[in-house]
Design a protein around this motif. Structure first.
Motif, PDB file in Angstrom:
ATOM      1  N   PHE A 139     -10.039   6.378 -10.540  1.00 64.48           N
ATOM      2  CA  PHE A 139      -8.949   7.058 -11.318  1.00 64.48           C
ATOM      3  C   PHE A 139      -8.318   6.026 -12.146  1.00 64.48           C
ATOM      4  N   PRO A 140      -8.839   5.532 -12.998  1.00 62.72           N
ATOM      5  CA  PRO A 140      -8.151   4.383 -13.911  1.00 62.72           C
ATOM      6  C   PRO A 140      -7.079   4.948 -14.804  1.00 62.72           C
ATOM      7  N   SER A 141      -6.837   6.216 -14.793  1.00 62.10           N
ATOM      8  CA  SER A 141      -5.682   6.833 -15.246  1.00 62.10           C
ATOM      9  C   SER A 141      -4.421   6.433 -14.720  1.00 62.10           C
ATOM     10  N   LEU A 142      -4.395   6.091 -13.309  1.00 56.82           N
ATOM     11  CA  LEU A 142      -3.467   5.773 -12.330  1.00 56.82           C
ATOM     12  C   LEU A 142      -2.688   4.547 -13.051  1.00 56.82           C
ATOM     13  N   THR A 143      -1.552   4.702 -13.418  1.00 56.91           N
ATOM     14  CA  THR A 143      -0.848   3.604 -13.816  1.00 56.91           C
ATOM     15  C   THR A 143       0.043   2.905 -13.178  1.00 56.91           C
ATOM     16  N   ARG A 144       0.484   3.965 -12.385  1.00 57.08           N
ATOM     17  CA  ARG A 144       1.857   3.470 -11.392  1.00 57.08           C
ATOM     18  C   ARG A 144       1.741   4.266 -10.343  1.00 57.08           C
ATOM     19  N   GLY A 145       2.440   3.601  -9.183  1.00 50.59           N
ATOM     20  CA  GLY A 145       2.355   4.607  -7.825  1.00 50.59           C
ATOM     21  C   GLY A 145       3.261   3.793  -6.919  1.00 50.59           C
ATOM     22  N   LEU A 146       3.580   4.678  -5.942  1.00 53.54           N
ATOM     23  CA  LEU A 146       4.483   4.529  -4.888  1.00 53.54           C
ATOM     24  C   LEU A 146       3.894   5.201  -3.531  1.00 53.54           C
ATOM     25  N   VAL A 147       3.576   4.208  -2.608  1.00 55.98           N
ATOM     26  CA  VAL A 147       3.033   4.679  -1.096  1.00 55.98           C
ATOM     27  C   VAL A 147       3.871   4.411  -0.067  1.00 55.98           C
ATOM     28  N   MET A 148       3.885   5.248   0.885  1.00 53.88           N
ATOM     29  CA  MET A 148       4.597   4.916   2.052  1.00 53.88           C
ATOM     30  C   MET A 148       3.517   4.726   3.097  1.00 53.88           C
ATOM     31  N   VAL A 149       3.518   3.605   3.937  1.00 51.18           N
ATOM     32  CA  VAL A 149       2.463   2.925   4.635  1.00 51.18           C
ATOM     33  C   VAL A 149       3.070   2.355   5.890  1.00 51.18           C
ATOM     34  N   GLN A 150       2.323   1.957   6.853  1.00 50.81           N
ATOM     35  CA  GLN A 150       2.937   0.990   8.013  1.00 50.81           C
ATOM     36  C   GLN A 150       3.313  -0.224   7.445  1.00 50.81           C
ATOM     37  N   ALA A 151       4.403  -0.625   7.966  1.00 47.46           N
ATOM     38  CA  ALA A 151       5.129  -1.619   7.450  1.00 47.46           C
ATOM     39  C   ALA A 151       4.247  -3.056   7.270  1.00 47.46           C
ATOM     40  N   GLU A 152       3.375  -3.276   8.490  1.00 44.82           N
ATOM     41  CA  GLU A 152       2.378  -4.490   8.346  1.00 44.82           C
ATOM     42  C   GLU A 152       1.358  -4.236   7.305  1.00 44.82           C
ATOM     43  N   VAL A 153       1.083  -3.076   6.976  1.00 43.10           N
ATOM     44  CA  VAL A 153      -0.016  -2.768   5.828  1.00 43.10           C
ATOM     45  C   VAL A 153       0.602  -3.162   4.708  1.00 43.10           C
ATOM     46  N   GLY A 154       1.647  -2.502   4.147  1.00 42.87           N
ATOM     47  CA  GLY A 154       2.642  -2.749   3.016  1.00 42.87           C
ATOM     48  C   GLY A 154       2.938  -4.300   2.881  1.00 42.87           C
ATOM     49  N   GLN A 155       3.314  -4.809   3.735  1.00 40.80           N
ATOM     50  CA  GLN A 155       3.611  -6.157   3.401  1.00 40.80           C
ATOM     51  C   GLN A 155       2.265  -7.110   3.080  1.00 40.80           C
ATOM     52  N   ARG A 156       1.035  -6.630   3.846  1.00 48.46           N
ATOM     53  CA  ARG A 156      -0.162  -7.292   3.216  1.00 48.46           C
ATOM     54  C   ARG A 156      -0.532  -6.915   1.980  1.00 48.46           C
ATOM     55  N   LEU A 157      -0.109  -5.678   1.510  1.00 53.34           N
ATOM     56  CA  LEU A 157      -0.712  -5.348   0.046  1.00 53.34           C
ATOM     57  C   LEU A 157      -0.051  -6.036  -0.774  1.00 53.34           C
ATOM     58  N   ALA A 158       1.208  -6.408  -0.673  1.00 52.02           N
ATOM     59  CA  ALA A 158       2.244  -7.247  -1.447  1.00 52.02           C
ATOM     60  C   ALA A 158       2.204  -8.700  -1.252  1.00 52.02           C
ATOM     61  N   ALA A 159       1.493  -9.234  -0.344  1.00 52.84           N
ATOM     62  CA  ALA A 159       1.508 -10.422  -0.089  1.00 52.84           C
ATOM     63  C   ALA A 159       1.117 -11.632  -1.018  1.00 52.84           C
ATOM     64  N   ASP A 160       1.571 -12.889  -1.065  1.00 56.96           N
ATOM     65  CA  ASP A 160       0.963 -13.816  -1.843  1.00 56.96           C
ATOM     66  C   ASP A 160       0.206 -14.803  -1.479  1.00 56.96           C
ATOM     67  N   PRO A 161      -0.703 -15.337  -2.052  1.00 52.91           N
ATOM     68  CA  PRO A 161      -1.828 -16.527  -1.406  1.00 52.91           C
ATOM     69  C   PRO A 161      -1.073 -17.415  -0.421  1.00 52.91           C
ATOM     70  N   GLY A 162      -1.512 -17.635   0.613  1.00 46.98           N
ATOM     71  CA  GLY A 162      -0.699 -18.794   1.656  1.00 46.98           C
ATOM     72  C   GLY A 162       0.144 -18.367   2.724  1.00 46.98           C
ATOM     73  N   SER A 163       0.405 -16.636   2.590  1.00 46.23           N
ATOM     74  CA  SER A 163       1.422 -16.303   3.510  1.00 46.23           C
ATOM     75  C   SER A 163       0.553 -15.952   4.930  1.00 46.23           C
ATOM     76  N   LYS A 164       1.042 -15.826   5.887  1.00 50.16           N
ATOM     77  CA  LYS A 164       0.393 -15.261   7.015  1.00 50.16           C
ATOM     78  C   LYS A 164      -0.339 -13.976   6.927  1.00 50.16           C
ATOM     79  N   VAL A 165       0.360 -13.122   6.010  1.00 51.14           N
ATOM     80  CA  VAL A 165      -0.189 -11.620   6.205  1.00 51.14           C
ATOM     81  C   VAL A 165      -1.251 -11.453   4.993  1.00 51.14           C
ATOM     82  N   TYR A 166      -1.360 -12.517   4.216  1.00 50.11           N
ATOM     83  CA  TYR A 166      -2.232 -12.552   3.067  1.00 50.11           C
ATOM     84  C   TYR A 166      -3.690 -12.387   3.455  1.00 50.11           C
TER      85      TYR A 166
END
Length: 283
Positions: A139-166
């Motif tokens: 669905f390329p029409s999706l331009t913005r979003g907010l999801v509630m997920v398990q904290a560990e998963v969310g931190q992984r999604l937003a992680a930067d290269p080099g971090s332990k959860v990346y």
């Protein structure tokens, strides 16, 4: 105003009415706090008339919050009992609100009757990353979003290269846009109370990094790199290229070090390797 949303008593009454015992298999944890629902809706930047897709609406806590804001909601629910009740709940609490319901497994949904611009959902913990990537792909029409997920998963999604959860989810998510965490959510606002913490993750879509063949090739490299994340790329990618020598040549042709590890590379780095590989295959 509070009567337009669900509280703890209403959640329990609805569950009793439907004979529902929340299951771990479906990752069912129902939000029963109106303030949390409104906080999520505000953070999602949904406004009146916004076209939203919600995955796994459950008993309707977040659905009602989105509708209260004036959003036009398309909800995808796999549980038929929940799906049959949701329109009735909306009719009673917010008559006239615009809700479209799709009864299906979200992982099988590849078309919708609307073109949603926002994805807002309390995603089941056990399938949060696959279903999120599935919707971003289809669905390329999706331009913005907010999801509630398990904290560990969310931190992984937003992680930067080099971090332990990346890892693999970090890179695949980055293909589609910019990701950031948007605050923790207390366990106490759920019924039943989960044994993990939750977090809000926001994303803003950007132009695709590359073509669909390039995405497929990039994701194949990412999967291989993180199946053996402690190994150097020339070793972890040898399964894709057929040998470590071929992997080394391709990685270096992309301007990267064959001795790097997957956790050091950005999505653009993996795309560069994929493009060299695709060019060689096409020559």
């Amino acid at each position: 105003m509070a009567s337009t949303l669900l509280g703890p008593a209403e959640i329990r009454d609805l569950a009793d009415l439907l004979g529902i015992q929340p299951t771990k298999k479906l990752g069912q944890n129902f939000v029963h706090d109106a303030n949390t629902v409104r906080r999520i809706v505000t953070a999602s930047r949904v406004t009146e008339g916004t076209s939203v897709v919600e995955i796994g609406p459950g008993l309707g806590s977040l659905t009602l919050g989105l509708l209260e804001r004036g959003a036009v909601v398309t909800a995808v629910e796999i549980d038929k009992r929940l799906a049959e009740q949701l329109p009735e709940t909306v009719r009673l609490l917010q008559p006239g609100a615009e809700l479209t319901l799709i009864v299906d497994d979200a992982m099988r949904v590849v078309s919708l009757p609307t073109e949603p611009t926002h994805l807002v959902a309390n995603l089941p913990y056990n399938i949060s990353v696959p279903v999120l990537l599935h919707f971003l792909e289809h669905f390329p029409s999706l331009t913005r979003g907010l999801v509630m997920v398990q904290a560990e998963v969310g931190q992984r999604l937003a992680a930067d290269p080099g971090s332990k959860v990346y890892g693999s989810p970090s890179i695949k998510a980055a293909w589609y846009g910019e990701w950031s965490t948007a605050g923790l959510v207390s366990r106490q606002v759920f019924w039943p109370v989960p044994n993990v913490d939750s977090i809000l993750v926001a994303y803003d879509r950007r132009e695709p990094k590359g073509t669909e063949p390039e995405r497929v090739a990039t994701f194949e490299l990412v999967d291989a790199a993180f199946q053996q994340r402690r190994k150097m790329l020339r070793q972890s990618l040898s399964s894709v290229f057929g040998s470590s020598g071929e992997a080394s040549d391709t990685i270096e042709a992309a301007g990267l070090k064959a001795t790097s590890r997957g956790e050091e590379l950005t999505v653009d780095d993996f795309l560069a390797i994929a493009r060299v590989r695709l060019a060689a295959a096409g020559s």
